[in-house]
Scaffold this active site. Structure first.
Site, PDB file in Angstrom:
ATOM      1  N   LYS A  11       0.826  -1.208   0.000  1.00  0.00           N
ATOM      2  CA  LYS A  11       0.000   0.000   0.000  1.00  0.00           C
ATOM      3  C   LYS A  11       0.869   1.272   0.000  1.00  0.00           C
ATOM      4  CE  LYS A  11      -3.963  -2.298   2.192  1.00  0.00           C
ATOM      5  NZ  LYS A  11      -4.953  -2.245   3.311  1.00  0.00           N
ATOM      6  N   TYR A  51     -12.315  -2.047  -4.029  1.00  0.00           N
ATOM      7  CA  TYR A  51     -12.859  -2.204  -2.672  1.00  0.00           C
ATOM      8  C   TYR A  51     -14.382  -2.126  -2.640  1.00  0.00           C
ATOM      9  CZ  TYR A  51      -8.301  -2.103  -0.260  1.00  0.00           C
ATOM     10  OH  TYR A  51      -7.043  -2.412   0.236  1.00  0.00           O
ATOM     11  N   ASN A 114      -2.175   0.036   6.953  1.00  0.00           N
ATOM     12  CA  ASN A 114      -1.628  -1.223   7.457  1.00  0.00           C
ATOM     13  C   ASN A 114      -0.700  -1.923   6.460  1.00  0.00           C
ATOM     14  OD1 ASN A 114      -3.573  -2.016   5.675  1.00  0.00           O
ATOM     15  ND2 ASN A 114      -4.844  -3.104   7.160  1.00  0.00           N
ATOM     16  N   HIS A 117      -2.051  -5.450   1.466  1.00  0.00           N
ATOM     17  CA  HIS A 117      -3.343  -6.089   1.202  1.00  0.00           C
ATOM     18  C   HIS A 117      -3.102  -7.538   0.806  1.00  0.00           C
ATOM     19  CE1 HIS A 117      -7.285  -6.980  -0.516  1.00  0.00           C
ATOM     20  NE2 HIS A 117      -6.608  -7.549  -1.507  1.00  0.00           N
ATOM     21  N   GLU A 128      -9.671 -10.311  -7.796  1.00  0.00           N
ATOM     22  CA  GLU A 128      -8.647  -9.281  -7.592  1.00  0.00           C
ATOM     23  C   GLU A 128      -7.500  -9.413  -8.600  1.00  0.00           C
ATOM     24  OE1 GLU A 128      -9.567  -8.435  -2.878  1.00  0.00           O
ATOM     25  OE2 GLU A 128      -7.728  -9.482  -3.391  1.00  0.00           O
TER      26      GLU A 128
HETATM   27  P1  IDP Z   1      -8.157  -6.909   5.412  1.00  0.00           P
HETATM   28  O1  IDP Z   1      -7.337  -5.941   4.565  1.00  0.00           O
HETATM   29  O2  IDP Z   1      -7.365  -7.463   6.554  1.00  0.00           O
HETATM   30  O3  IDP Z   1      -8.818  -7.983   4.582  1.00  0.00           O
HETATM   31  P2  IDP Z   1     -10.761  -5.593   5.567  1.00  0.00           P
HETATM   32  O4  IDP Z   1     -11.696  -5.679   6.715  1.00  0.00           O
HETATM   33  O5  IDP Z   1     -11.102  -6.320   4.307  1.00  0.00           O
HETATM   34  O6  IDP Z   1      -9.318  -6.032   6.105  1.00  0.00           O
HETATM   35  O7  IDP Z   1     -10.570  -4.029   5.248  1.00  0.00           O
HETATM   36  C1  IDP Z   1      -9.939  -3.618   4.053  1.00  0.00           C
HETATM   37  C2  IDP Z   1      -9.023  -2.465   4.384  1.00  0.00           C
HETATM   38  O8  IDP Z   1      -9.790  -1.350   4.817  1.00  0.00           O
HETATM   39  C3  IDP Z   1      -8.040  -2.718   5.545  1.00  0.00           C
HETATM   40  O9  IDP Z   1      -6.881  -3.415   5.159  1.00  0.00           O
HETATM   41  C4  IDP Z   1      -7.719  -1.297   5.986  1.00  0.00           C
HETATM   42  O10 IDP Z   1      -6.764  -0.661   5.125  1.00  0.00           O
HETATM   43  C5  IDP Z   1      -9.072  -0.617   5.808  1.00  0.00           C
HETATM   44  N1  IDP Z   1      -9.841  -0.640   7.066  1.00  0.00           N
HETATM   45  C6  IDP Z   1     -10.449  -1.701   7.644  1.00  0.00           C
HETATM   46  N2  IDP Z   1     -11.068  -1.362   8.778  1.00  0.00           N
HETATM   47  C7  IDP Z   1     -10.862  -0.027   8.935  1.00  0.00           C
HETATM   48  C8  IDP Z   1     -11.260   0.933   9.935  1.00  0.00           C
HETATM   49  O11 IDP Z   1     -11.938   0.607  10.912  1.00  0.00           O
HETATM   50  N3  IDP Z   1     -10.846   2.221   9.744  1.00  0.00           N
HETATM   51  C9  IDP Z   1     -10.095   2.606   8.665  1.00  0.00           C
HETATM   52  N4  IDP Z   1      -9.705   1.739   7.712  1.00  0.00           N
HETATM   53  C10 IDP Z   1     -10.078   0.437   7.842  1.00  0.00           C
HETATM   54 MG    MG Z   2     -10.312  -7.876   3.154  1.00  0.00          MG
END
Ligand code: IDP
Ligand code: MG
Length: 139
Positions: A11, A51, A114, A117, A128
């Protein structure tokens, strides 16, 4: 266990922090094989489409803003049980909850930024991978 493909992104935060090389090194060290790789700056429609499953979530706008703020590396990985193995290498979505040594623990800042992905299932990976790579770009 079967040979699978999964999709990943380094990212914008990790690219900005110059951690892309370390992420790729960890992927290679894990035994997963890179079968496609590209460097690109996502447009807003590209990020929104990628997304789309999260479009109703409260963080969707923030997520699209983040994912379009700078270039990313997108890739396809192959190996036995690749989807699960790469999710384990990444760690939990929230870096504060990610196991020690995982990519998100090492390079993530918070639940939004984070670092990486990874597809959450074989079916998701199929969508994807196809979203970013035409078949002729896959080894
Ligand atoms: P994942 O990436 O571990 O699969 P997902 O729940 O699919 O997690 O969420 C996709 C992405 O959205 C996350 O990697 C993160 O960058 C962002 N995200 C998820 N939850 C939050 C939140 O509560 N606040 C802000 N960004 C979030
Ligand atoms: Mg996810």
């Amino acid at each position: 266990m079967s040979v699978e493909r999964t999709f990943g992104i380094i990212k914008p935060d990790a690219v900005e922090n110059r951690k892309a090389g370390e992420v790729l090194a960890a992927i290679e060290a894990s035994g997963l094989k890179l079968v496609a790789l590209k460097y690109l700056h996502l447009s807003r429609p590209q990020a929104e489409g990628f997304y789309h499953v999260h479009r109703e979530r409260p963080f969707f706008g923030e997520l699209v803003e983040f994912m379009t703020r700078g270039p990313v590396l997108a890739y396809v990985l192959e190996g036995s049980d690749a989807v699960k193995r790469y999710r384990e290498l990444m760690g939990a979505t929230n870096p504060a909850e990610a196991a020690e040594g995982t990519l998100r623990a090492r390079f993530g800042k918070d639940i939004g930024e984070n670092a990486v992905h990874g597809s959450d299932a074989v079916e998701t990976a199929r969508f994807e991978i196809g979203y970013f790579f035409p078949g002729y770009e896959l080894l």
